[in-house]
Scaffold this motif. Structure first.
Motif, short mmCIF file in Angstrom:
data_model
loop_
_atom_site.label_atom_id
_atom_site.label_comp_id
_atom_site.label_asym_id
_atom_site.label_seq_id
_atom_site.Cartn_x
_atom_site.Cartn_y
_atom_site.Cartn_z
N TYR A 34 0.84 -1.20 0.00
CA TYR A 34 0.00 0.00 0.00
C TYR A 34 0.88 1.25 0.00
O TYR A 34 1.86 1.34 0.74
CB TYR A 34 -0.89 -0.01 1.25
N ARG A 35 0.50 2.19 -0.86
CA ARG A 35 1.20 3.47 -0.90
C ARG A 35 0.19 4.59 -1.14
O ARG A 35 -0.72 4.45 -1.95
CB ARG A 35 2.25 3.49 -2.02
N GLY A 50 -6.99 -9.46 8.20
CA GLY A 50 -5.58 -9.76 7.99
C GLY A 50 -4.68 -9.01 8.96
O GLY A 50 -5.14 -8.51 10.00
N ILE A 51 -3.41 -8.96 8.62
CA ILE A 51 -2.39 -8.28 9.43
C ILE A 51 -1.85 -7.13 8.59
O ILE A 51 -1.43 -7.32 7.44
CB ILE A 51 -1.25 -9.26 9.79
N ILE A 52 -1.85 -5.94 9.15
CA ILE A 52 -1.41 -4.75 8.42
C ILE A 52 -0.27 -4.10 9.18
O ILE A 52 -0.39 -3.83 10.39
CB ILE A 52 -2.56 -3.73 8.28
N ALA A 53 0.84 -3.86 8.50
CA ALA A 53 1.99 -3.20 9.11
C ALA A 53 2.30 -1.92 8.36
O ALA A 53 2.31 -1.90 7.11
CB ALA A 53 3.22 -4.12 9.09
N ILE A 54 2.53 -0.85 9.09
CA ILE A 54 2.84 0.44 8.49
C ILE A 54 4.34 0.72 8.63
O ILE A 54 4.92 0.54 9.70
CB ILE A 54 2.05 1.57 9.17
N GLY A 55 4.96 1.15 7.53
CA GLY A 55 6.37 1.50 7.57
C GLY A 55 6.60 3.00 7.63
O GLY A 55 7.64 3.47 8.09
N GLY A 71 0.79 3.60 13.16
CA GLY A 71 1.70 4.18 12.20
C GLY A 71 2.99 3.39 12.14
O GLY A 71 3.02 2.19 12.43
N ALA A 72 4.08 4.06 11.77
CA ALA A 72 5.37 3.39 11.65
C ALA A 72 5.72 2.71 12.97
O ALA A 72 5.64 3.32 14.04
CB ALA A 72 6.45 4.40 11.27
N GLY A 73 6.07 1.43 12.89
CA GLY A 73 6.39 0.68 14.09
C GLY A 73 5.21 -0.02 14.71
O GLY A 73 5.36 -0.69 15.74
N ASP A 74 4.02 0.09 14.11
CA ASP A 74 2.82 -0.57 14.62
C ASP A 74 2.30 -1.57 13.60
O ASP A 74 2.58 -1.48 12.41
CB ASP A 74 1.70 0.44 14.90
N TYR A 75 1.49 -2.50 14.09
CA TYR A 75 0.73 -3.36 13.19
C TYR A 75 -0.67 -3.53 13.75
O TYR A 75 -0.92 -3.31 14.94
CB TYR A 75 1.41 -4.72 12.98
N VAL A 76 -1.61 -3.87 12.88
CA VAL A 76 -3.00 -4.05 13.25
C VAL A 76 -3.43 -5.46 12.88
O VAL A 76 -3.07 -5.97 11.80
CB VAL A 76 -3.91 -3.02 12.52
N VAL A 77 -4.18 -6.09 13.76
CA VAL A 77 -4.79 -7.39 13.49
C VAL A 77 -6.28 -7.16 13.24
O VAL A 77 -6.98 -6.67 14.12
CB VAL A 77 -4.60 -8.36 14.66
N VAL A 78 -6.74 -7.49 12.06
CA VAL A 78 -8.16 -7.36 11.73
C VAL A 78 -8.72 -8.78 11.60
O VAL A 78 -8.41 -9.49 10.64
CB VAL A 78 -8.36 -6.58 10.42
N GLY A 79 -9.51 -9.18 12.58
CA GLY A 79 -10.00 -10.56 12.60
C GLY A 79 -11.04 -10.84 11.54
O GLY A 79 -11.05 -11.92 10.93
N PRO A 95 5.24 9.64 1.59
CA PRO A 95 3.97 8.91 1.45
C PRO A 95 3.77 7.89 2.58
O PRO A 95 4.71 7.42 3.20
CB PRO A 95 4.12 8.21 0.10
N ILE A 96 2.51 7.58 2.80
CA ILE A 96 2.17 6.45 3.69
C ILE A 96 2.52 5.17 2.94
O ILE A 96 2.21 5.03 1.75
CB ILE A 96 0.67 6.45 4.02
N MET A 97 3.17 4.22 3.61
CA MET A 97 3.47 2.93 3.00
C MET A 97 3.22 1.83 4.02
O MET A 97 3.50 1.98 5.21
CB MET A 97 4.93 2.88 2.52
N GLY A 98 2.69 0.73 3.53
CA GLY A 98 2.42 -0.39 4.41
C GLY A 98 2.25 -1.68 3.63
O GLY A 98 2.19 -1.68 2.39
N ILE A 99 2.15 -2.77 4.36
CA ILE A 99 1.88 -4.07 3.75
C ILE A 99 0.74 -4.73 4.51
O ILE A 99 0.57 -4.52 5.71
CB ILE A 99 3.12 -4.99 3.75
N SER A 100 -0.05 -5.49 3.79
CA SER A 100 -1.11 -6.27 4.42
C SER A 100 -0.94 -7.73 4.06
O SER A 100 -0.50 -8.07 2.95
CB SER A 100 -2.49 -5.77 3.98
#
Length: 298
Positions: A34-35, A50-55, A71-79, A95-100
């Motif tokens: 994600y960007r 899923g699992i979402i991590a922000i860089g 944000g950066a250094g965090d991740y979210v668990v979406v059940g 830019p915002i960047m992340g992976i899911s």
């Protein structure tokens, strides 16, 4: 190895994504990148499970009267897929960047079965309080082991062969690390076939697949093998919505996608997502998005 943000930017450079805003698939199945260079004000959408991590950058998501900032250094668990509201913020002109990461049921069940005989503090604590069901979405700081996993995932994404050979095993390790984390119970409970959370998750799968068809709350309760009152209560615990409210939000978000991304006319989009009354669709669309379908059309 560099920071997660540096590895993400390197991936963007490699894949020529510096002018791209949105979500794109990667060479590893179930992993998306994600960007977003602009960010957005608070708006409704559906977060997929899923699992979402922000860089880089940060987001704030709202579910009912609760909010989560990550944000950066965090991740979210979406059940489970969650209709919610989200605002996103780039920082320092970057830019915002992340992976899911999608959590495949087979992978999750294999890991949970392997852990079944272990003294899992996280699961024991969860079993003491059903209050944890009240929010199917949790944010947590990335610990050192998980941070290293996310970085290795970005590294192998730089090479097609590495992705093919190593990608699945790294994804599995990430899911394991999340299972062992503070909010691992969200995934543990998905693996419990007879638990309320898992039953509601299966009902949500149906809603997201069959939203365009006529669906009754009675049929959903029957699918979950629950009484009508028990189903209503469990559904609200997991999603903070009634079943019909949830279905309406799924339909409206899908209609917006059809109008904005696929160029469908509002009347056609309404029919495609299950509305029989164009006027009702327009009224509910405007109330939900604070905008008319026509104003969002390209």
């Amino acid at each position: 190895m560099g920071s997660l943000a540096e590895l993400m930017q390197s991936y963007v450079d490699l894949k020529s994504l510096n002018d791209f805003d949105g979500v794109t698939s990667t060479s590893i199945r179930g992993v998306h990148f994600y960007r977003d260079s602009q960010g957005n004000t608070r708006q409704p959408l559906v977060y997929q499970s899923g699992i979402i991590a922000i860089g880089q950058g940060y987001k704030r998501i709202y579910l009912g009267d609760q909010s989560v900032r990550y944000g950066a250094g965090d991740y979210v668990v979406v059940g489970v897929p969650m209709p919610l509201e989200c605002e996103a913020f780039p920082e320092d002109g970057l830019p915002i960047m992340g992976i899911s990461i999608n959590v495949a049921p087979k992978t999750l069940h294999n890991l949970v079965n392997q852990l079944a005989d272990q003294p899992l503090h996280q699961e024991n604590e969860y079993s003491k309080s059903q209050a944890a069901l009240n929010l199917g979405l949790k944010s947590e700081c990335v610990n050192e082991a998980l941070d290293e996993c996310f970085k290795r995932l970005l590294l192998v994404l730089h090479d097609e062969v590495d992705s093919k050979v190593l990608g699945a095993s790294i994804v599995e390790e990430i899911i394991y690390r999340v299972l062992m984390g503070k909010h691992g119970h969200v995934l543990f409970d998905l693996a419990k076939h007879d638990g309320h959370y898992a039953r509601i998750a299966k009902v949500l799968d149906r809603l997201h697949a069959d939203y365009a068809n006529q669906i009754t709350v009675e049929s959903l309760a029957e699918q979950a093998n629950m009484s009508l009152s028990g189903f209503h209560r469990a559904f609200r615990q997991v999603t903070t919505e009634t079943p019909l409210q949830y279905l309406k939000k799924v339909r409206l978000n899908k209609a917006k996608e059809l109008i904005v991304s696929e160029g469908k006319r509002a009347s056609d989009a309404a029919i495609l997502v299950g509305y029989t009354s164009p006027s009702q669709f327009s009224r509910e669309f405007k109330r939900h998005f604070n905008a008319t379908p026509k104003s969002l059309a390209g």
